[in-house]
Design a protein around this motif. Structure first.
Motif, PDB file in Angstrom:
ATOM      1  N   LEU A 105       0.873  -1.264  -0.028  1.00 57.57           N
ATOM      2  CA  LEU A 105       0.019  -0.106  -0.112  1.00 57.57           C
ATOM      3  C   LEU A 105       0.909   1.390  -0.138  1.00 57.57           C
ATOM      4  N   PRO A 106       0.972   2.006  -1.246  1.00 61.70           N
ATOM      5  CA  PRO A 106       1.629   3.074  -0.859  1.00 61.70           C
ATOM      6  C   PRO A 106       1.501   4.304  -0.067  1.00 61.70           C
ATOM      7  N   LEU A 107       2.107   4.922   0.480  1.00 59.82           N
ATOM      8  CA  LEU A 107       2.004   6.006   1.487  1.00 59.82           C
ATOM      9  C   LEU A 107       2.860   6.911   1.451  1.00 59.82           C
ATOM     10  N   THR A 108       2.422   8.231   1.947  1.00 61.15           N
ATOM     11  CA  THR A 108       3.577   9.277   2.224  1.00 61.15           C
ATOM     12  C   THR A 108       3.701   9.657   3.621  1.00 61.15           C
ATOM     13  N   VAL A 109       4.853   9.903   3.832  1.00 60.20           N
ATOM     14  CA  VAL A 109       5.371  10.568   5.502  1.00 60.20           C
ATOM     15  C   VAL A 109       5.420  11.840   5.349  1.00 60.20           C
ATOM     16  N   LYS A 110       4.977  12.699   6.203  1.00 56.61           N
ATOM     17  CA  LYS A 110       5.405  14.199   6.465  1.00 56.61           C
ATOM     18  C   LYS A 110       5.968  14.248   7.824  1.00 56.61           C
ATOM     19  N   GLY A 111       6.977  14.396   8.099  1.00 57.61           N
ATOM     20  CA  GLY A 111       7.310  14.555   9.390  1.00 57.61           C
ATOM     21  C   GLY A 111       8.595  15.309   9.841  1.00 57.61           C
ATOM     22  N   ASN A 112       8.996  15.089  10.833  1.00 59.05           N
ATOM     23  CA  ASN A 112      10.459  15.831  11.354  1.00 59.05           C
ATOM     24  C   ASN A 112      11.697  15.023  11.063  1.00 59.05           C
ATOM     25  N   ASP A 113      12.603  16.065  11.232  1.00 61.80           N
ATOM     26  CA  ASP A 113      14.044  15.658  10.872  1.00 61.80           C
ATOM     27  C   ASP A 113      14.726  15.142  12.269  1.00 61.80           C
ATOM     28  N   TYR A 114      15.571  14.091  12.229  1.00 62.56           N
ATOM     29  CA  TYR A 114      16.454  13.868  13.246  1.00 62.56           C
ATOM     30  C   TYR A 114      17.709  14.695  12.848  1.00 62.56           C
ATOM     31  N   ILE A 115      18.030  15.600  13.867  1.00 66.18           N
ATOM     32  CA  ILE A 115      19.010  16.563  13.442  1.00 66.18           C
ATOM     33  C   ILE A 115      20.269  16.173  14.343  1.00 66.18           C
ATOM     34  N   PHE A 116      21.345  16.097  13.765  1.00 63.38           N
ATOM     35  CA  PHE A 116      22.545  15.852  14.803  1.00 63.38           C
ATOM     36  C   PHE A 116      23.713  16.693  14.157  1.00 63.38           C
ATOM     37  N   ASP A 117      24.178  17.781  15.106  1.00 63.61           N
ATOM     38  CA  ASP A 117      25.358  18.312  14.745  1.00 63.61           C
ATOM     39  C   ASP A 117      25.041  19.432  13.486  1.00 63.61           C
ATOM     40  N   GLY A 118      23.659  19.586  13.421  1.00 60.34           N
ATOM     41  CA  GLY A 118      23.096  20.645  12.145  1.00 60.34           C
ATOM     42  C   GLY A 118      22.820  19.976  11.088  1.00 60.34           C
ATOM     43  N   LYS A 119      23.055  18.441  10.994  1.00 59.35           N
ATOM     44  CA  LYS A 119      22.651  17.755   9.870  1.00 59.35           C
ATOM     45  C   LYS A 119      21.486  16.969   9.919  1.00 59.35           C
ATOM     46  N   LYS A 120      20.674  16.726   8.946  1.00 54.87           N
ATOM     47  CA  LYS A 120      19.232  16.089   9.207  1.00 54.87           C
ATOM     48  C   LYS A 120      18.965  14.904   8.315  1.00 54.87           C
ATOM     49  N   LEU A 121      18.396  14.078   8.994  1.00 57.81           N
ATOM     50  CA  LEU A 121      17.549  12.825   8.229  1.00 57.81           C
ATOM     51  C   LEU A 121      16.136  12.672   8.787  1.00 57.81           C
ATOM     52  N   PRO A 122      15.494  12.236   7.888  1.00 49.66           N
ATOM     53  CA  PRO A 122      13.961  11.866   8.254  1.00 49.66           C
ATOM     54  C   PRO A 122      14.036  11.095   9.303  1.00 49.66           C
ATOM     55  N   SER A 123      13.204  11.433  10.403  1.00 50.27           N
ATOM     56  CA  SER A 123      13.123  10.752  11.505  1.00 50.27           C
ATOM     57  C   SER A 123      12.374   9.049  11.304  1.00 50.27           C
ATOM     58  N   VAL A 124      11.148   9.517  10.581  1.00 53.95           N
ATOM     59  CA  VAL A 124      10.176   8.347  10.520  1.00 53.95           C
ATOM     60  C   VAL A 124      10.286   7.812   8.992  1.00 53.95           C
ATOM     61  N   SER A 125      10.395   6.578   9.081  1.00 52.03           N
ATOM     62  CA  SER A 125      10.067   5.560   7.996  1.00 52.03           C
ATOM     63  C   SER A 125       9.029   4.745   7.779  1.00 52.03           C
ATOM     64  N   ALA A 126       8.520   4.398   6.934  1.00 54.43           N
ATOM     65  CA  ALA A 126       7.043   3.578   7.086  1.00 54.43           C
ATOM     66  C   ALA A 126       6.911   2.635   5.758  1.00 54.43           C
ATOM     67  N   SER A 127       6.344   1.608   5.958  1.00 53.89           N
ATOM     68  CA  SER A 127       5.725   1.051   4.805  1.00 53.89           C
ATOM     69  C   SER A 127       4.317   0.146   5.156  1.00 53.89           C
ATOM     70  N   ALA A 128       3.640  -0.248   4.203  1.00 58.40           N
ATOM     71  CA  ALA A 128       2.274  -0.748   4.628  1.00 58.40           C
ATOM     72  C   ALA A 128       1.939  -1.883   3.655  1.00 58.40           C
ATOM     73  N   SER A 129       1.129  -2.886   3.946  1.00 63.33           N
ATOM     74  CA  SER A 129       0.750  -3.988   2.878  1.00 63.33           C
ATOM     75  C   SER A 129      -0.616  -4.750   3.633  1.00 63.33           C
ATOM     76  N   LYS A 130      -1.224  -5.057   2.584  1.00 61.54           N
ATOM     77  CA  LYS A 130      -2.441  -5.763   2.823  1.00 61.54           C
ATOM     78  C   LYS A 130      -2.448  -7.184   2.312  1.00 61.54           C
ATOM     79  N   ASP A 131      -2.390  -8.190   3.216  1.00 64.01           N
ATOM     80  CA  ASP A 131      -2.310  -9.708   3.127  1.00 64.01           C
ATOM     81  C   ASP A 131      -3.590 -10.255   2.432  1.00 64.01           C
ATOM     82  N   SER A 132      -3.477 -11.596   2.169  1.00 63.71           N
ATOM     83  CA  SER A 132      -4.716 -12.193   1.335  1.00 63.71           C
ATOM     84  C   SER A 132      -5.654 -12.362   2.090  1.00 63.71           C
TER      85      SER A 132
END
Ligand code: AHR
Length: 515
Positions: free
Chosen positions: A405-432
């Protein structure tokens, strides 16, 4: 109190509480756009003749006091079955291009020894060979993925191996197989045509390798009743897009089942840093490397799309994981490292990336399964422990063969020493059965994330979950404390109308089950 002092205290107290107060993230699942299946084979593993992965890991020999089946540890088999291991790559890695399979068949006491050139220069007795591996795969319920020797082998040698494992009629190789105690073919589908041909597999240029590949694939016939072979080309290292482009341009699509790619999360090759006692700066760099998988997969897939718009050829990430300095006191050629909650973060983030690229990434292999690099299992004589990475793979196995199931994540960054990475990652699926699973990772070691999750009009009445986390980034499971990190029930999920609210603690992996 002076006004300035009052405001300073207010700011200090705000900064302090930001470690406690959760940051806001929104996730929108677009269930109506679901198109692709998450191939279970992206949850594959890798077992090389390296250190104690095979010898002293999977394989202890049938005279061992450790409970085993034909020399393979029963506890490892049970743990990997619980993981639903879909496929296992063997015998390498770099080792594959030095391996001559005929040395590993027939009576064990008659097998020649060999020197493991790449990994510690140790002498092996070839007691674990083709029958041992393929029978072990049957025990595991996993598809074997054999890496052929292109670097120091021959076309005839690989063609013979295919005939030996797959041919159902009378032939020189199937007769030899029967003579060695196995009548029925194993029907091996996945065949790697060499490994890292640009490096340990022969230091080839991409156009030279493309020609070699065409020659090898011409002769590894699809032996009758084998169900179809899937030949996989030795792929690029990291961002070597020219490698992928040259293969895609020069190899006919009907000869290509998959194109591989390798990416390790490493700080610097000559300065990898410790596996357990690392700093937050080192943690941040490793997370950056893990997240880089997304752009690598996107860009290699874009190159493949140019030549294969119908996406028939799979991108096979057949080596991935964290790579650190070896554990002090162990053989540097054996690549033995511990596994912390940092590794759980790598696994969670990477598997989310693979799930979200399900259209092109249809197979992947974590490096490696037992006692080597980002292992899911560590052994010490009769003892065996499951690492945090094991637990993530087990929690995520609900996505195997489910619809992404495609998804979009809008959130905050994990900031270390002024450098940034997206904090949250996600994926979703629907089983049989119509059950939705959402896997969520918060890599930020200081901030919880309050997630508002809209699952796009899907009907549900219950949401439960499991969580994997630990107080310190550097925490790990040891032989004295094997269950320090393990999944537990997750309670911080609430339903209000059609929306879920989830409170994701710092450095945690959560898998939700929504029905
Ligand atoms: O996984 C360890 C090694 O890393 C493999 O043998 C090789 O393919 C890669 O360079």
């Amino acid at each position: 109190m002076k006004k300035t002092l009052f405001y300073s205290l207010l700011i200090i107290s705000f900064c302090y509480s930001s470690h406690v107060i959760a940051q806001q993230t929104t996730i929108q699942v677009n269930a109506k756009d679901a198109k692709y299946k998450i191939n279970k084979n992206i949850y594959g593993h890798f077992a090389e003749h390296l250190g104690h992965c095979i010898y002293g890991g999977f394989y202890v020999g049938d005279t061992s006091s450790i409970p085993n089946t034909n020399g393979v540890r029963n506890d490892i088999v049970a743990a990997l079955k619980k993981l639903k291991i879909p496929n296992l790559r063997w015998p390498g890695g770099c080792f594959a291009d030095t391996y001559h399979w005929k040395d590993g068949i027939g009576p064990k006491d008659k097998r020649p020894t060999m020197v493991n050139k790449w990994w510690g220069g140790v002498t092996e007795d070839n007691s674990f060979g083709t029958h041992d591996f393929l029978n072990m795969c049957e025990l595991l319920g996993a598809e074997p993925y054999l890496s052929g020797n292109v670097g120091s082998g021959s076309v005839q040698e690989l063609a013979d191996w295919v005939q030996y494992t797959n041919f159902n009629g009378k032939s020189p190789m199937s007769d030899l197989r029967t003579q060695n105690g196995r009548n029925q073919p194993w029907k091996v589908k996945f065949w790697g045509i060499g490994n890292e041909a640009w490096g340990c597999g022969g230091n080839m240029k991409p156009d030279y390798y493309a020609n070699e590949y065409r020659k090898y694939v011409t002769f590894i016939s699809d032996w009758e009743n084998s169900g179809g072979l899937m030949p996989i080309a030795s792929g690029a290292s990291d961002a070597d897009y020219n490698w992928t482009e040259t293969l895609m341009k020069n190899i006919p699509l009907n000869m290509l089942g998959g194109v591989a790619m390798h990416h390790y999360s490493v700080i610097e090759w000559n300065k990898k840093g410790p596996a357990t006692n690392f700093t937050e700066e080192q943690y941040f760099t490793i997370m950056k490397q893990a997240i880089k998988m997304d752009s690598l997969v996107t860009n290699h897939a874009a190159v493949m799309d140019k030549y294969d718009p119908e996406q028939k050829v799979a991108l096979v990430v057949d080596e991935w994981g964290g790579w650190y300095d070896v554990e002090a006191g162990t053989n540097p050629g054996f690549l033995y490292q511990q596994n912390t909650i940092r590794d759980a973060m790598i696994a969670g983030v990477t598997l989310n990336i693979f799930n979200n690229h399900a259209n092109r990434v249809r197979m992947a292999n974590l490096a490696q399964c037992v006692n080597v690099l980002q292992a899911v299992i560590l052994t010490n004589k009769e003892k065996m422990i499951l690492t945090p990475t094991y637990h993530v793979m087990e929690m995520y196995n609900v996505h195997q063969d489910a619809t992404m199931l495609p998804l979009t994540v809008k959130g905050n960054d994990y900031i270390f020493d002024g450098k940034k990475l997206p904090s949250v990652s996600a994926s979703a699926s629907k089983d049989s059965l119509g059950v939705i699973h959402i896997s969520l990772v918060n890599i930020d070691p200081s901030h919880a994330q309050k997630i508002t999750l809209d699952i796009g009009g899907e009907k549900f009445t219950s949401a439960t979950g499991r969580i994997l986390t630990s107080k310190k980034l550097q925490d790990y499971n040891s032989f004295t404390e094997p269950d320090k990190i393990k999944p537990v029930l997750f309670k911080d999920v609430t339903i209000s109308k059609d929306v879920l609210t989830v409170l994701l603690p710092p450095t945690s992996v959560v898998v939700l089950t929504i029905k």
